[in-house]
Scaffold this active site. Structure first.
Site, PDB file in Angstrom:
ATOM      1  CG  ASP A 142      -1.608   0.741   0.881  1.00 33.67           C
ATOM      2  OD1 ASP A 142      -1.981   1.496  -0.291  1.00 33.67           O
ATOM      3  OD2 ASP A 142      -2.298   1.090   2.089  1.00 33.67           O
ATOM      4  CD  GLU A 176      -5.679   5.813  -0.887  1.00 38.17           C
ATOM      5  OE1 GLU A 176      -5.927   5.719  -1.003  1.00 38.17           O
ATOM      6  OE2 GLU A 176      -4.904   5.563  -0.179  1.00 38.17           O
ATOM      7  CD  GLU A 177      -2.812   5.169   2.413  1.00 37.78           C
ATOM      8  OE1 GLU A 177      -4.300   5.177   3.427  1.00 37.78           O
ATOM      9  OE2 GLU A 177      -2.670   4.058   2.092  1.00 37.78           O
ATOM     10  CG  ASP A 204      -4.618   1.463  -2.824  1.00 39.73           C
ATOM     11  OD1 ASP A 204      -3.590   1.484  -2.466  1.00 39.73           O
ATOM     12  OD2 ASP A 204      -4.757   2.494  -2.741  1.00 39.73           O
TER      13      ASP A 204
END
Length: 314
Positions: A142, A176-177, A204
């Site tokens: 990830d 993104e996180e 992802d």
């Protein structure tokens, strides 16, 4: 005789280089993931000097493949991202999308994306480790796995000696996180008109294939053309087609703009958002198979004579 031998050697070197361009290479995937998920990168948290180092690495690869810069300044599209899950002093952070373009002079473009940020040392939130703050979260799956896939697909399509009937836009998303911030920013400030995008494919967490579960391919219901595109697709791995276009990754931002999407994902595991998500746990053979599958899907998308239609799935 010497001239003939030299000619044969040159031809062999050319054919070897050309053959490499025709396939996804496991050594290159390993190189990218081991670099991005090294302890020295300190988890690539948004706003950190290490995530900017990761951005430099991606940009260097795009330059090597001679992708055209398609950001606001070179390959970069800069924006601000807010840490909202926890209270921190530096809650507003600088971030970048890294954007490269294969311009085939076509009317339509396929977008291929993956995010390259992760959780840093746990201070920005989302760690699943109750004692995780201060520990490096390497994020090999990830999403160094998706970023490595992005780079390999960029290498393949920019060096395969083919002028494809579609353009290809490769985007490494930042932040993104922190809530899909990079992809949201791109779809609100596109560097290529959204109406020129026929589909978006997102990767992802594609590094931990489990044969019991298979690969999830999410977004199959977002266009009536996906069944035709997948009709003759075969792969040595099991893959499951899911209709919904929404989901916890960057394809959602494109889906909300009425663009057909696919999201490639190998599912959760005990190392998800943990300091133990390391490069030696990636299944590189399966990762190559996933990218070969995605490459076939992209090639079939580019066989469509018209722009893909869009369907809301919920």
């Amino acid at each position: 005789m010497k001239n003939i031998n030299l000619f044969l050697i040159v031809c062999l070197l050319f054919l070897t280089k050309y053959a490499q361009a025709q396939q996804i290479e496991i050594p290159k995937l390993k190189k990218h993931i081991y670099y991005l998920a090294d302890d020295k990168m300190k988890g690539r948290g948004t706003g950190s000097k290490e995530v900017f180092k990761a951005a430099d690495y991606i940009e260097k690869e795009f330059k090597k493949y001679k992708l055209q810069p398609k950001g606001d300044h070179g390959y970069r599209q800069s924006f601000k991202a807010k840490v909202w899950k926890v209270k921190v002093a530096d809650s507003i952070r600088d971030a970048d999308n890294i954007i490269g373009f294969v311009d085939n002079g076509a009317a339509l473009t396929v977008v291929i994306g993956a995010h390259y940020d992760h959780l840093g040392t746990g201070h920005q939130g989302s760690s699943k480790d109750s004692l995780g703050v201060g520990k490096i979260h390497n994020g090999a799956d990830d999403n160094a796995s998706g970023t490595a896939g992005l780079l390999e697909l960029a290498r393949y399509f920019s060096t395969n000696k083919e002028k494809e009937p579609y353009n290809l836009l490769f985007i490494a998303f930042g932040a993104e996180e922190l809530g899909l911030v990079g992809s949201k920013y791109f779809t609100e400030h596109p560097t290529l008109p959204l109406e020129k995008i026929t589909a978006m494919l997102n990767m992802d967490m594609i590094g931990r294939y489990n044969s019991d579960n298979g690969l999830a391919v999410i977004g199959y219901g977002t266009s009536s053309q996906w069944p035709t595109i997948f009709k003759d697709i075969q792969a040595p791995i099991k893959f499951n087609l899911s209709k919904d276009g929404n989901g916890g990754s960057d394809q959602t931002s494109f889906y909300k703009k009425n663009i057909p999407v696919l999201f490639f994902h190998t599912g959760g595991h005990p190392d998800y958002h943990m300091p133990t998500d390391d490069a030696d746990k990636i299944d590189y053979k399966a990762l190559k198979s996933i990218l070969d599958l995605e490459k076939s899907v992209i090639e079939n998308v580019m066989k469509q004579s018209d722009k893909m239609d869009f369907i809301w799935t919920n």
